[in-house]
Design an enzyme around this catalytic site. Structure first.
Site, PDB file in Angstrom:
ATOM      1  N   SER C  80       0.876  -1.179   0.000  1.00 38.41           N
ATOM      2  CA  SER C  80       0.000   0.000   0.000  1.00 38.41           C
ATOM      3  C   SER C  80       0.907   1.220   0.000  1.00 38.41           C
ATOM      4  O   SER C  80       1.140   1.837   1.035  1.00 38.41           O
ATOM      5  CB  SER C  80      -0.909  -0.010   1.239  1.00 38.41           C
ATOM      6  OG  SER C  80      -1.886  -1.012   1.109  1.00 38.41           O
ATOM      7  N   VAL C 105      -3.283  -4.513  -3.135  1.00 40.80           N
ATOM      8  CA  VAL C 105      -4.361  -5.496  -3.054  1.00 40.80           C
ATOM      9  C   VAL C 105      -5.286  -5.192  -1.894  1.00 40.80           C
ATOM     10  O   VAL C 105      -4.905  -4.561  -0.915  1.00 40.80           O
ATOM     11  CB  VAL C 105      -3.795  -6.922  -2.877  1.00 40.80           C
ATOM     12  CG1 VAL C 105      -2.974  -7.308  -4.096  1.00 40.80           C
ATOM     13  CG2 VAL C 105      -2.982  -7.036  -1.599  1.00 40.80           C
ATOM     14  N   VAL C 154      -5.732   4.824  -5.543  1.00 41.80           N
ATOM     15  CA  VAL C 154      -7.039   4.208  -5.276  1.00 41.80           C
ATOM     16  C   VAL C 154      -6.995   3.428  -3.962  1.00 41.80           C
ATOM     17  O   VAL C 154      -7.932   3.486  -3.159  1.00 41.80           O
ATOM     18  CB  VAL C 154      -7.455   3.286  -6.443  1.00 41.80           C
ATOM     19  CG1 VAL C 154      -8.713   2.504  -6.093  1.00 41.80           C
ATOM     20  CG2 VAL C 154      -7.679   4.119  -7.715  1.00 41.80           C
ATOM     21  N   LYS C 155      -5.904   2.733  -3.724  1.00 42.01           N
ATOM     22  CA  LYS C 155      -5.804   1.958  -2.482  1.00 42.01           C
ATOM     23  C   LYS C 155      -5.887   2.876  -1.263  1.00 42.01           C
ATOM     24  O   LYS C 155      -6.548   2.536  -0.266  1.00 42.01           O
ATOM     25  CB  LYS C 155      -4.491   1.167  -2.450  1.00 42.01           C
ATOM     26  CG  LYS C 155      -4.281   0.325  -1.181  1.00 42.01           C
ATOM     27  CD  LYS C 155      -5.224  -0.860  -1.122  1.00 42.01           C
ATOM     28  CE  LYS C 155      -5.253  -1.535   0.252  1.00 42.01           C
ATOM     29  NZ  LYS C 155      -4.039  -2.266   0.614  1.00 42.01           N
ATOM     30  N   ALA C 156      -5.225   4.014  -1.332  1.00 38.52           N
ATOM     31  CA  ALA C 156      -5.249   4.949  -0.198  1.00 38.52           C
ATOM     32  C   ALA C 156      -6.671   5.443   0.060  1.00 38.52           C
ATOM     33  O   ALA C 156      -7.118   5.519   1.206  1.00 38.52           O
ATOM     34  CB  ALA C 156      -4.311   6.130  -0.459  1.00 38.52           C
TER      35      ALA C 156
END
Lengths: 279, 279, 279, 279
Positions: C80, C105, C154-156
């Site tokens: 991340s 992921v 996007v993960k954040a």
């Protein structure tokens, strides 16, 4: 607050004092030339002043005095009360021919002693002019801000802003300390700059940096005032995100730092969030 | 801001002025007894002062002057700059034997004219004492708050607090107006009470109630300062919910009310949220 | 997370594993049919996958492997990570002819074990198609969301939303409990209603109500992710008050509840604010 | 909502329908096999169901029916009402021997049509079991969450969370778009990840990205629900900063985007703050 306020009144009129603890009223009489009285005696006064923790205590006193009140008298409530309570209390007193003014004060114990309190008055303007000399025995600035309840509304906003200024400056100082900035000159220069506030000028050097937290206004009462402000926001279906945020943070502080503790100790919550001490 | 500040310097030392628009430098020389100069001439000064919109413009000027700077000179940046930029700029200037001080100011055009600005200084304390007389030609209070970048850090917090005080009071007044309270006495009594701030004292009667919005400090620059404060929060992994909230609201105002407009116009966003005008 | 992910890769290709603790790599080899390797051996692989706490650790591994990397290979970082780091890392790897994809992921240890992770990919679309079979050994949904760094961006946001959903539901349940509502049916009906979220479905019954706080994702890492999201807001000069609020609250929780503790324990801060336990 | 709900009831019992506009009741009767009735006829029913915009409208209907109600009947209010109103209404109905259940529903027009609504019930458990078959004609999940008012309390929290999820995802998507991320795959992968919510799954692709804003639930009603949630926070003196923040933002959206417009259009406020369109 009530102690010095009642003492100032003697400059103008004979003053009866009542307290739940009779001995305190007698001490006041001995020290300040007032006269300790029973509730029944107080009920016969031309002007009745109350200065209690919340509107609930005022409700209770009104209930006790109501049967004995004199028509034509004026009830001046200096409590940091609730605008809804003011309207309800005014209506109730009106049934006995008594006029209600909400007249909360700002300035703290020092301002009260010096007779320099700010008094924000809601209610009938003509009645205010009638009692103005009385309010000016302890008030430096006495202003009518609108109808019944308006004084309480302004007081709630005032105190919420004071709490907001306190918490946000604590955030700023915490971050500055973590950056290696020297807090005392940083505060001093802020106090000479556009970011200053009454909270920055009167709270940090005096009550926070020295870890005394002794400004003598309970955190729980400040949280209560911010709660009143938020109820006012709700009543008009307003949008006040910063005031709402403040009300929530003060309640969080009340639950984690303490309700009876001085309100300046609310900064300890901000300190814990940042793992730093403002000293 | 730079115009009156440079004028004050002439009381102490011969003063060269440079501006991207040469005619403005010549006007300044004619009006204030300074001397219009080229960048190459300016580079030879013992003390160089910059006061620009952001650190990016300072970077650009440093780049142009760097080859010609005199070892032993002092660069004083009065911009509301970024602490990281200060550290980078100080390191770069040190390669030429030049000392950097960050020395942002507060007090606005009026304070600048009166020579009563607050100056928050980051950098070497001995160098500050050397240039103090110079800073005091325009500064009423000059305080060192820590190492290089500390002045900018404090300025960012100061301006964020100012913006927070402005927006939160706008919220409070919007709610009070919706409750039927009279705004001018409400503000007047707040200004005599514990909720007061520089923003409450200097912005609403003068710039908001009369709908002039002419305090002469752009909303976009204030939003930029609050953005710097939030980057400082991030840099120390701090928790400053009220400051972060303010930075976000000022940016929302910048995008919906305008970037070039005066910062006091940010209250128009709060007005729209509450469908009320603060007048 | 890396343990089951590496195990799944063996279904497709011979898989080398490296860990700072060599014994852990050997255990993995014994358990999952991978092969423990030195960094120098790993550097020769066609596809290199990293899954580390933060981009800083990835920087360090890239630095060690850089001299030995094979031109034409692909580096897939499932950390991340930070979008800025991705762009820097991609540029550095490109100097050695290596393509970088950010491919963080979501799905947690259970999703990893089941090979049903969501993979959000930033970088070259053609390269993604080349390595897709590999990502699909552990990924149930693999989508390209934009150029290098987009996956991390996007993960954040995803993790910040998850944290926001967690904290806000904790607030809601705290208030409901104080009102005398039964929490378990209240949560159950929320989970069948429009207020539901992954956080409401997967965290409270399983990790909060039973006071186990064992979802196995550290609060400090979640706070770090929300910090990245806020840096992204800052980078585009955006206004995201709720995301900023969340980042600040998660950091407050990290400092008051603990950094290593499971992220679901962040609700303990909300509990303390309301003097109530969610059980 | 009431139209399909009343239609489902016919599967179990003869069903009278009343509407302020008599023609609408007759249309319902013709289409669904119910029977249009006067208020006096409706008052004689064993089970009375209401589903109105706010508790104020329910108050008004109760007032009209009260003299004619049958002792032993059950009044089920499916409005998104106010817990305080529920307690007041229950007490009033009790004077006529009528039991009140608050039973607000979630699931929208589609859920209502499919008979798969979630029903969150406050009130007497034995009475709920008596009327459960009736609620299950339109409800997929029917749960008792506590005493009278508890259903409304949970519904207010549910809807506030839904609004919070909507606004915060709008913030996240705005920032991602400004970073150059592709919104549709970003949303798709979020919906397969831990940041997902009912709002992310059911609102953006269907109502926002296509700029139709046609989810058929008015923004003003959502803001009203969040206002109820905030009143509940206030009633228990709770600290719920994210819920309070949401209530304030929804009201700001109501005043700037519109009250009658679909609630998904609230994202337009976030778009304006970021000068970007979510499409």
């Amino acid at each position: 607050m009530g102690t010095p306020m009642a003492a100032h009144l003697t400059a103008l009129l004979p003053t009866l004092v009542w307290n739940r603890t009779a001995a305190r009223a007698e001490q006041h009489a001995a020290a300040h030339g007032t006269q300790a009285a029973t509730l029944a005696e107080v009920a016969q006064a031309d002007f009745i002043l109350t200065c209690l923790p919340t509107s609930a205590e005022v409700d209770s006193v009104i209930e006790q005095l109501l049967p004995d009140l004199k028509s034509g008298s004026v009830w001046i409530d200096c409590t940091s009360g609730h605008p809804d309570a003011a309207r309800r209390q005014a209506a109730l007193l009106e049934t006995r021919g008594v006029t209600f003014l909400d007249a909360p004060v700002s300035g703290g114990p020092l301002g009260a002693k010096a007779g320099k309190l700010s008094v924000m008055v809601g209610g009938d303007g003509a009645v205010l002019e009638q009692v103005r000399p009385l309010l000016e025995t302890f008030g430096g600035t006495v202003l009518r801000v609108g109808g019944v309840g308006s004084g309480f509304a302004v007081k709630a906003i005032n105190n919420t802003l004071m709490g907001l200024h306190l918490l946000s400056l604590a955030e700023g100082l915490a971050v500055l300390k973590l950056q290696g900035v020297d807090l005392q000159p940083a505060l001093d220069i802020l106090n000479a700059s556009s970011g200053r506030s009454f909270s920055s000028e009167a709270k940090f050097t005096q009550h926070v940096f020295n870890r005394k937290f002794a400004a003598n206004f309970a955190l729980g009462l400040l949280a209560k005032d911010a709660g009143i402000a938020l109820e006012n926001v709700q009543a008009v279906k307003g949008s006040a995100p910063l005031l709402a945020h403040t009300a929530m943070l003060l309640r969080a502080a009340q639950h984690t730092v303490g309700s009876e503790i001085d309100h300046t100790a609310a900064v300890q919550m901000v300190e814990a969030w940042n793992d730093v001490e403002l000293s």
